[in-house]
Write a protein that holds these residues in place. Structure first.
Motif, PDB file in Angstrom:
ATOM      1  N   UNK A  61     -19.161   8.342   3.323  1.00 23.01           N
ATOM      2  CA  UNK A  61     -17.996   7.425   3.107  1.00 23.01           C
ATOM      3  C   UNK A  61     -17.793   7.804   1.475  1.00 23.01           C
ATOM      4  N   UNK A  62     -18.778   8.040   0.731  1.00 24.07           N
ATOM      5  CA  UNK A  62     -18.362   8.585  -0.611  1.00 24.07           C
ATOM      6  C   UNK A  62     -17.227   9.611  -0.483  1.00 24.07           C
ATOM      7  N   UNK A  63     -17.705  10.941   0.240  1.00 26.11           N
ATOM      8  CA  UNK A  63     -16.755  12.167   0.191  1.00 26.11           C
ATOM      9  C   UNK A  63     -15.554  11.638   0.714  1.00 26.11           C
ATOM     10  N   UNK A  64     -15.522  10.806   1.838  1.00 23.03           N
ATOM     11  CA  UNK A  64     -14.293  10.385   2.379  1.00 23.03           C
ATOM     12  C   UNK A  64     -13.123   9.852   1.300  1.00 23.03           C
ATOM     13  N   UNK A  65     -13.801   8.672   0.669  1.00 18.31           N
ATOM     14  CA  UNK A  65     -13.093   8.069  -0.362  1.00 18.31           C
ATOM     15  C   UNK A  65     -12.607   8.981  -1.429  1.00 18.31           C
ATOM     16  N   UNK A  68      -9.941  -3.769   1.899  1.00 16.95           N
ATOM     17  CA  UNK A  68      -9.715  -5.026   2.026  1.00 16.95           C
ATOM     18  C   UNK A  68     -11.223  -5.741   1.530  1.00 16.95           C
ATOM     19  N   UNK A  69     -10.820  -6.661   0.751  1.00 17.02           N
ATOM     20  CA  UNK A  69     -11.944  -7.206   0.116  1.00 17.02           C
ATOM     21  C   UNK A  69     -12.073  -8.883   0.029  1.00 17.02           C
ATOM     22  N   UNK A  70     -13.195  -9.243   0.558  1.00 15.45           N
ATOM     23  CA  UNK A  70     -13.302 -10.643   0.639  1.00 15.45           C
ATOM     24  C   UNK A  70     -12.262 -11.729   1.242  1.00 15.45           C
ATOM     25  N   UNK A  71     -11.739 -11.285   2.345  1.00 15.59           N
ATOM     26  CA  UNK A  71     -11.079 -11.905   3.337  1.00 15.59           C
ATOM     27  C   UNK A  71     -11.389 -11.693   4.654  1.00 15.59           C
ATOM     28  N   UNK A 119      -2.419   1.503  11.994  1.00 18.10           N
ATOM     29  CA  UNK A 119      -1.432   2.183  13.090  1.00 18.10           C
ATOM     30  C   UNK A 119      -0.822   3.287  12.386  1.00 18.10           C
ATOM     31  N   UNK A 120      -0.668   3.193  10.847  1.00 16.78           N
ATOM     32  CA  UNK A 120      -0.136   4.235  10.177  1.00 16.78           C
ATOM     33  C   UNK A 120      -0.930   5.491   9.914  1.00 16.78           C
ATOM     34  N   UNK A 121      -2.170   5.152  10.188  1.00 14.55           N
ATOM     35  CA  UNK A 121      -3.423   6.040   9.828  1.00 14.55           C
ATOM     36  C   UNK A 121      -3.984   6.062   8.442  1.00 14.55           C
ATOM     37  N   UNK A 122      -3.981   5.105   7.959  1.00 16.31           N
ATOM     38  CA  UNK A 122      -4.533   4.688   6.773  1.00 16.31           C
ATOM     39  C   UNK A 122      -5.984   4.653   6.893  1.00 16.31           C
ATOM     40  N   UNK A 123      -6.618   4.876   6.015  1.00 14.81           N
ATOM     41  CA  UNK A 123      -8.031   4.759   5.869  1.00 14.81           C
ATOM     42  C   UNK A 123      -8.565   3.327   5.627  1.00 14.81           C
ATOM     43  N   UNK A 124      -9.057   2.479   6.454  1.00 18.42           N
ATOM     44  CA  UNK A 124      -9.225   1.044   6.182  1.00 18.42           C
ATOM     45  C   UNK A 124     -10.746   0.921   5.672  1.00 18.42           C
ATOM     46  N   UNK A 125     -11.012   0.296   4.746  1.00 18.67           N
ATOM     47  CA  UNK A 125     -12.364   0.094   4.261  1.00 18.67           C
ATOM     48  C   UNK A 125     -12.659  -1.569   3.908  1.00 18.67           C
ATOM     49  N   UNK A 126     -13.350  -2.235   4.627  1.00 22.52           N
ATOM     50  CA  UNK A 126     -13.508  -3.519   4.590  1.00 22.52           C
ATOM     51  C   UNK A 126     -14.723  -3.853   3.890  1.00 22.52           C
ATOM     52  N   UNK A 127     -14.720  -4.559   2.768  1.00 20.04           N
ATOM     53  CA  UNK A 127     -15.861  -4.970   1.847  1.00 20.04           C
ATOM     54  C   UNK A 127     -16.168  -6.556   2.068  1.00 20.04           C
ATOM     55  N   UNK A 156     -14.350   2.239   7.307  1.00 24.35           N
ATOM     56  CA  UNK A 156     -15.886   1.787   7.362  1.00 24.35           C
ATOM     57  C   UNK A 156     -15.587   0.108   6.911  1.00 24.35           C
ATOM     58  N   UNK A 157     -16.986  -0.476   7.429  1.00 28.14           N
ATOM     59  CA  UNK A 157     -17.255  -1.905   7.225  1.00 28.14           C
ATOM     60  C   UNK A 157     -18.397  -1.588   6.226  1.00 28.14           C
ATOM     61  N   UNK A 158     -18.142  -2.185   4.838  1.00 32.80           N
ATOM     62  CA  UNK A 158     -19.337  -1.927   3.963  1.00 32.80           C
ATOM     63  C   UNK A 158     -19.856  -3.451   3.568  1.00 32.80           C
ATOM     64  N   UNK A 159     -21.016  -3.852   4.076  1.00 29.72           N
ATOM     65  CA  UNK A 159     -21.572  -5.110   3.817  1.00 29.72           C
ATOM     66  C   UNK A 159     -22.127  -5.320   2.458  1.00 29.72           C
TER      67      UNK A 159
END
Ligand SMILES: [Zn+2]
Length: 274
Positions: free
Chosen positions: A5-9, A209-212, A228-236, A253-256
């Motif tokens: 995950x860190x490498x992708x970011x 995406x943070x806290x929603x 849909x546009x191929x963005x990297x989605x990260x949900x915290x 990624x979903x980061x709990x």
């Protein structure tokens, strides 16, 4: 955090693509601000108890502006008593790191992102900001700070005559209203950057995406467009939510966890070269 995950970011940060951060109530909850959709938001007028979905409406403001103002001045006292946390500060550092590649879209009306140091030009407050007011009549959409003379309230305090005088539109004398999107109102570009917020994720390389929880329509639209546009989605978020699955389907990624813990780690990965 998982090295992949860190490498992708890190790879994202080394690209030219924009970062869009989408924040909701969870980030403010870590500063001690309740969502106001629960018991903290309930309000009693006479013998009747009102839910936030009833108080935060144009209909209620038209029939009882003083009660709506008292409720907001109570909420404002809570917000002003809170301080930005480590997650807010990490988002400020992300703006400094990415500059014009950065955009923040927030559902929060407490103003903590701006107090932490994010700039108004790169912060779209899609539900408004309770530190600001505008005319409740049709005269103009000018937005200005709540006059400093207005007293914040404890639960049982009435408006004073001085409050009533200060809570008037300077131009026409009608009531001023909180600059917030109410439950019985629609999103709007001029006031809340609605169209801009829909368009922004189309070009994003990463949507953080943070806290929603995705309970409202616009954040889900933003997430879908970015995915849909191929963005990297990260949900915290502390718990899984509709964005978690959306992110994982889109190779994100979903980061709990708490935003105040996870965001500084992500920032650290973004800062690292190569
Ligand atoms: Zn006016």
């Amino acid at each position: 955090m998982d090295p992949n995950i860190l490498a992708t970011v890190r790879d994202f940060a080394a690209s030219e693509a924009p970062l869009v951060v989408l924040s909701g109530a969870g980030i403010s909850a870590e500063s001690g601000i309740p969502t106001f959709r629960g018991p903290e938001g309930y309000w009693t007028v006479g013998s009747r108890h009102y839910r936030p979905e009833e108080m935060a409406t144009l209909g209620m403001f038209r029939s009882n502006p003083e009660e709506v103002w008292r409720w907001y001045l109570r909420r404002l006292a809570v917000c002003r008593g809170a301080e930005p946390n480590a997650a807010h500060r990490a988002v400020v550092d992300m703006e400094r790191l990415f500059g014009d590649r950065f955009l923040l879209i927030t559902q929060n009306v407490d103003g903590l992102h701006l107090r932490a140091g994010n700039t108004p030009g790169r912060t779209y407050q899609i539900h408004g900001n309770i530190n600001f007011v505008r005319c409740a009549g049709p005269c103009s959409n000018d937005i200005y700070p709540l006059p400093a003379s207005v007293e914040l309230k404890e639960k049982d305090e009435p408006l004073s005559d001085a409050d009533r005088a200060a809570l008037r539109c300077r131009a026409c004398g009608a009531w001023a209203r909180p600059h917030v999107l109410w439950f019985d109102e629609s999103y709007d570009e001029e006031l809340y950057r609605f169209n801009s917020s829909i368009e922004a994720p189309a070009g994003a390389g990463m949507l953080l995406i943070v806290g929603t929880s995705g309970a409202t329509n616009l954040p889900m639209q933003i997430g879908s467009i970015a995915a849909g546009q191929g963005a990297l989605l990260v949900d915290v978020n502390p718990d899984r939510n509709p964005f978690s699955a959306m992110a994982e389907r889109a190779n994100g990624f979903f980061l709990a966890g708490a935003a105040g813990t996870v965001l500084p780690s992500l920032l650290e990965a973004m800062r690292r070269d190569g």
